[in-house]
Design a protein around this motif. Structure first.
Motif, short mmCIF file in Angstrom:
data_model
loop_
_atom_site.label_atom_id
_atom_site.label_comp_id
_atom_site.label_asym_id
_atom_site.label_seq_id
_atom_site.Cartn_x
_atom_site.Cartn_y
_atom_site.Cartn_z
N LEU A 87 0.55 -2.26 8.96
CA LEU A 87 0.07 -2.71 7.65
C LEU A 87 -1.26 -2.01 7.38
N ASN A 88 -1.21 -1.01 6.53
CA ASN A 88 -2.38 -0.20 6.21
C ASN A 88 -2.53 -0.19 4.69
N PRO A 89 -3.60 0.40 4.17
CA PRO A 89 -3.80 0.35 2.71
C PRO A 89 -2.59 0.80 1.90
N GLU A 90 -1.86 1.79 2.39
CA GLU A 90 -0.73 2.29 1.61
C GLU A 90 0.43 1.29 1.61
N THR A 91 0.79 0.76 2.77
CA THR A 91 1.90 -0.19 2.80
C THR A 91 1.53 -1.49 2.11
N VAL A 92 0.29 -1.95 2.27
CA VAL A 92 -0.16 -3.17 1.60
C VAL A 92 -0.07 -3.01 0.08
N ALA A 93 -0.54 -1.88 -0.42
CA ALA A 93 -0.53 -1.65 -1.86
C ALA A 93 0.89 -1.60 -2.41
N ARG A 94 1.78 -0.95 -1.68
CA ARG A 94 3.16 -0.82 -2.17
C ARG A 94 3.88 -2.16 -2.16
N LEU A 95 3.64 -2.97 -1.14
CA LEU A 95 4.28 -4.29 -1.11
C LEU A 95 3.78 -5.15 -2.25
N GLN A 96 2.47 -5.19 -2.45
CA GLN A 96 1.92 -6.03 -3.51
C GLN A 96 2.34 -5.54 -4.89
N HIS A 97 2.45 -4.24 -5.06
CA HIS A 97 2.90 -3.69 -6.33
C HIS A 97 4.34 -4.13 -6.62
N SER A 98 5.17 -4.15 -5.57
CA SER A 98 6.59 -4.51 -5.76
C SER A 98 6.75 -5.97 -6.17
N VAL A 99 6.03 -6.90 -5.51
CA VAL A 99 6.22 -8.32 -5.83
C VAL A 99 5.53 -8.69 -7.14
N ASN A 100 4.45 -8.00 -7.47
CA ASN A 100 3.78 -8.28 -8.74
C ASN A 100 4.56 -7.70 -9.92
N GLY A 101 5.23 -6.57 -9.69
CA GLY A 101 6.01 -5.96 -10.75
C GLY A 101 7.46 -6.37 -10.76
N GLN A 102 7.84 -7.24 -9.79
CA GLN A 102 9.22 -7.72 -9.70
C GLN A 102 10.21 -6.55 -9.62
N SER A 103 9.83 -5.51 -8.86
CA SER A 103 10.63 -4.29 -8.83
C SER A 103 11.20 -4.04 -7.45
N PHE A 104 12.53 -4.07 -7.36
CA PHE A 104 13.19 -3.77 -6.09
C PHE A 104 13.01 -2.30 -5.73
N ASN A 105 12.96 -1.44 -6.71
CA ASN A 105 12.73 -0.02 -6.42
C ASN A 105 11.38 0.20 -5.78
N SER A 106 10.37 -0.52 -6.25
CA SER A 106 9.05 -0.42 -5.64
C SER A 106 9.08 -0.97 -4.22
N PHE A 107 9.84 -2.05 -4.02
CA PHE A 107 9.96 -2.59 -2.66
C PHE A 107 10.62 -1.56 -1.74
N LYS A 108 11.60 -0.84 -2.24
CA LYS A 108 12.26 0.18 -1.42
C LYS A 108 11.27 1.27 -1.02
N GLU A 109 10.30 1.57 -1.87
CA GLU A 109 9.27 2.53 -1.49
C GLU A 109 8.46 1.99 -0.31
N PHE A 110 8.09 0.70 -0.40
CA PHE A 110 7.40 0.05 0.72
C PHE A 110 8.27 0.07 1.97
N SER A 111 9.52 -0.35 1.83
CA SER A 111 10.42 -0.45 2.97
C SER A 111 10.67 0.92 3.61
N ASP A 112 10.89 1.94 2.79
CA ASP A 112 11.14 3.28 3.32
C ASP A 112 9.93 3.78 4.11
N LEU A 113 8.72 3.49 3.60
CA LEU A 113 7.52 3.92 4.29
C LEU A 113 7.37 3.20 5.63
N VAL A 114 7.60 1.87 5.63
CA VAL A 114 7.48 1.09 6.87
C VAL A 114 8.52 1.55 7.89
N ASN A 115 9.76 1.73 7.42
CA ASN A 115 10.82 2.16 8.33
C ASN A 115 10.55 3.56 8.87
#
Length: 788
Positions: A87-115
């Motif tokens: 959990l670093n600034p990039e993954t934190v930002a992407r996760l928060q962006h996804s839940v605030n924007g209600q966007s599964f595509n944004s979550f996939k960006e977070f998930s792809d980065l973590v994976n």
């Protein structure tokens, strides 16, 4: 040594309590003979190369040294260019962006980065890959996300370690999902048991008892769907938690049944759990107080955990949690985060294999936790054998955590891990953010299930044959790794369960309490007084506990008026006599009893004295066993005789009189009053931070037996009027209820014997009392004695 419960250097030397992670077997066989190393790893060649590289860095040529950039560190907090953090600034930002924007595509960006980061040799699961399914299926055929999320739980983050707002936000979100939130070992505000006007529930379905400390009452226990015994946790194996005094405000203290401003030390649960038999008894106690709840046991991922899990299954736990070393949500000390515990992948695989091999898997559910973040993490855990999954850091990030790693300081800038009223105003998290995060995880799980050909989640559990190991070519140190041990499938008869199939039989059918509940109907239905006389034998365990659960369900935390239910027993009682006893119940025993009497006493009264025909001196003989009044929050206990070790450990509000005690009496006590009319064992009052004890120091050697190593415990004369009145009232009640000769003789020559009493109190607690009230108001209140 402390973490592992080892007290002497001789016991530590040669004990081989470590497991090697990432060392080649040839290396461990030669230099650490007997130390387990299950996944292979580096040899002397790689160790030498790394040592030479460090040396070159330390002593570079002059022209290089002038431009040398030091390692920025970041072992604990994230530093740019330093130690890697999942959990670093990039993954934190992407996760928060996804839940605030209600966007599964944004979550996939977070998930792809973590994976991707996981696959870059940052986790063991990053070395796994999924086998190609012979027949993938359309995602429309896969189980719905709304069903999958019911397998999710948030981790045991206690109220106190995080703010009230954050704690309740997690609970609301998980209840909306149909999953579960966990109280942690900090109790729960009873106001949360009532649904909000809009239908939301703030009640945490999982109540952690952490061996029965800090706010564990009968009322707390009956308001649970699951009761979790915290044997230990992966991020801090062998340790308990600790809540600094500056986090214990009035509200937190009231929930935890302790004193505001006084540090709460929470050591390992070695005081009431020494064996599988002790676990079995605690499971039985909890199942008695709340027969509808499932019982789970939290274990550390470590070599041998499979054997412990098998014992837990035989002890009739409904669920076992294998906790990995990656958790801790920022509040663990560095010595735990970096130098203790192992990945959940190792412990989970071993647990699954041992349970299947012993045909125990079908009767217990398996959960795992430790930095789970993505659907891929969950699917790998399921294939290795888990049915349920715990998340902590990721849902905190979803509702605003920015991973500042100052949880332990109480200075969280987003109002999550703090009790500071001004900082808590900054909390902006919502249940919707947490809800959306888990729905995104479930949707990603569905995608993977479709690729693997599974339409139902439960069909994935234990399907380790769907996992393969990819070549670890990304790093020169990784080539020696071998994960084949994790993918072993036990050679068992066809049809042997690889997931839970049946419910545990907890053996409650023969409980004496069913008869007691029936006989106490006038009190339970109409609050009418009830008086019973009952014979008892030592096979009758947890007597009064199921009855207490009924009182708590019907009348809440206040229970019944004093002495509404009076039950006189004759004989030898079994373990946990009066455990979690509710207010309004008085249990009197003419005879003797075993271990755990009054465990978690919630306001009831317990009186034990020898048979009236006995000719021996009661104050020279054992009347009850070990670990009595453990974690009690209220109530009274009067024991005419001597008791074993660990009396009133973690007592936080009960009054007790006993005529002699073994080692560790009043250890980690946070409240209440204990009177010992005789000799104590060693280590008296170790870690005691609240309440007070009065000891009749007839032999003058109490100071040798009190643990005063850190200077926190003070020994004083009993001279304050309030102390004298309290002590005398307790002794008079003791004589009235038990017929104590020892107490009677002390009272008969009161002025002389009073001089032999020593008051034991912690300096922190004394200073706090002095700042709020005079010593004459120390009296915590003695209830009216029962008529005898």
């Amino acid at each position: 040594m402390s973490k592992m419960g080892i007290s002497t250097l001789q016991s530590y030397r040669g004990a081989q309590i470590f497991e090697a992670i990432g060392l080649n077997n040839s290396l461990t066989d030669e230099y650490f003979t007997g130390t387990p190393s299950r996944i292979g790893g580096i040899t002397l060649k790689e160790i030498a190369a790394e040592a030479i590289e460090r040396h070159r860095f330390a002593y570079p040529p002059v022209h290089v040294a002038n431009n040398l950039v030091l390692d920025p560190g970041g072992q604990y907090q994230w530093r740019r260019g330093g130690e890697f953090h999942q959990l670093n600034p990039e993954t934190v930002a992407r996760l928060q962006h996804s839940v605030n924007g209600q966007s599964f595509n944004s979550f996939k960006e977070f998930s792809d980065l973590v994976n991707q980061q996981s696959e870059e040799l940052n986790t063991l699961r990053g070395l796994f890959k999924f086998k190609k399914a012979t027949q993938p299926i359309p995602i429309e055929q896969v189980e719905e996300s709304t069903e999958i999320v019911k397998r999710f739980a948030t981790g045991a983050m206690s109220l106190g370690s995080i703010s009230r707002e954050a704690h309740e936000t997690l609970a609301i979100a998980m209840n909306r999902l149909g999953g579960k939130s966990n109280t942690g070992e900090g109790g729960e505000d009873p106001s949360r048991y009532t649904p909000d006007a809009n239908g939301d529930e703030r009640r945490s379905k999982i109540k952690q008892v952490a061996s029965g400390r800090f706010g564990v009452t009968a009322h707390y226990l009956v308001n649970a769907d699951e009761l979790q015994i915290k044997m230990a946790q992966g991020a801090k194996p062998g340790e308990g938690g600790e809540l600094p005094g500056y986090k214990v405000d009035e509200y937190i203290a009231s929930v935890r049944h302790t004193t505001p401003g006084v540090t709460l030390v929470s050591p390992p649960p070695h005081h009431d759990i020494y064996s599988i038999e002790d676990i079995a008894q605690l499971i039985f106690d909890l199942k008695n107080v709340n027969p509808q709840a499932e019982i789970s046991v939290k274990l550390v991922s470590e070599v041998g955990v499979g054997t412990v899990a098998a014992g837990v299954a035989k002890a009739h736990a409904d669920r076992v949690l294998i906790s990995g070393y990656e958790g801790g949500t920022g509040a663990s000390p560095i010595s735990s985060i970096k130098h203790a515990g192992i990945p959940w992948e190792l412990g989970l695989a071993e647990t699954q294999q041992v349970l299947v091999k012993n045909d125990l898997r079908g009767r217990i559910r398996v959960q795992t936790d430790g930095q789970l973040k993505t659907g891929r993490d969950v699917v790998i855990a399921a294939l290795l054998g888990a049915e349920e999954f715990g998340f902590s850091s990721a849902p905190l990030v979803a509702m605003g955590c920015i991973m500042m790693r100052v949880c332990h300081l109480g200075t969280c800038p987003v109002g999550i891990a703090t009790q500071d009223t001004e900082l808590r105003k900054r909390f902006t998290g919502t249940p919707e953010q947490v809800f959306k995060y888990f729905m995104f995880v479930a949707e990603e799980i569905r995608e993977i299930m479709a690729e693997l050909g599974f339409d139902k989640f439960e069909d994935m559990v234990g399907r380790v044959d769907m996992l393969d190991v990819r070549q670890a070519v990304g790093h020169w140190k990784a080539k020696g790794l071998d994960l084949s041990l994790l993918l072993e499938q036990p050679n068992v008869p066809e049809g042997t369960a690889v997931r839970q199939k049946i419910q545990q039989d907890h053996g409650l059918n023969e409980a004496m309490d069913y008869n007691l509940i029936s006989d106490c109907e006038p009190a339970l239905l109409r609050r009418e007084p009830v008086s019973l006389s009952v014979n008892i034998r030592n096979s009758n365990r947890s007597v009064g506990t199921m009855l207490s659960g009924e009182v708590a369900k019907k009348f809440g935390e206040a229970g019944l008026p004093d002495n509404t239910i009076q039950i006189k027993f004759t004989g030898s009682a079994g373990q946990s006599f009066g455990a979690f006893l509710a207010p309004g119940i008085t249990l009197t025993l003419e005879g003797d009893t075993n271990d755990y009497l009054g465990k978690g006493n919630s306001g009831g009264r317990i009186v034990v004295y020898p048979p009236k025909a006995a000719t021996f001196k009661a104050h020279e003989n054992i009347i009850a066993g070990n670990t009595l009044l453990y974690g009690a929050t209220a109530g009274d206990v009067y024991l005419r005789g001597v008791v074993g070790e660990r009396f009133a450990v973690r007592n936080s509000g009960a009054n007790a009189v006993v005529e002699g005690a073994g080692d560790h009496c009043c250890e980690y006590m946070t409240g209440g009053t204990v009177v010992v009319l005789g000799v104590t064992g060693r280590n008296f009052a170790a870690g005691m931070s609240g309440g007070c004890a009065f000891v009749w120091n007839e032999d003058g050697k109490l100071e040798e037996r009190v643990n005063r190593k850190d200077g926190s415990i003070q020994l004083e004369e009993v001279i304050e009027p309030g102390d004298i009145a309290l002590l005398r009232q307790l002794l008079e009640t003791h004589v009235q209820l038990t017929g104590s000769v020892r107490a009677y003789e002390i009272l008969a020559d009161w002025d002389t014997n009073l001089l032999k009493f020593v008051k034991v109190i912690s300096a922190e607690y004394k200073a706090l009392l002095a700042s709020k009230q005079s010593a004459s108001n120390v009296n915590v209140g003695i209830r009216n004695p029962v008529n005898v």
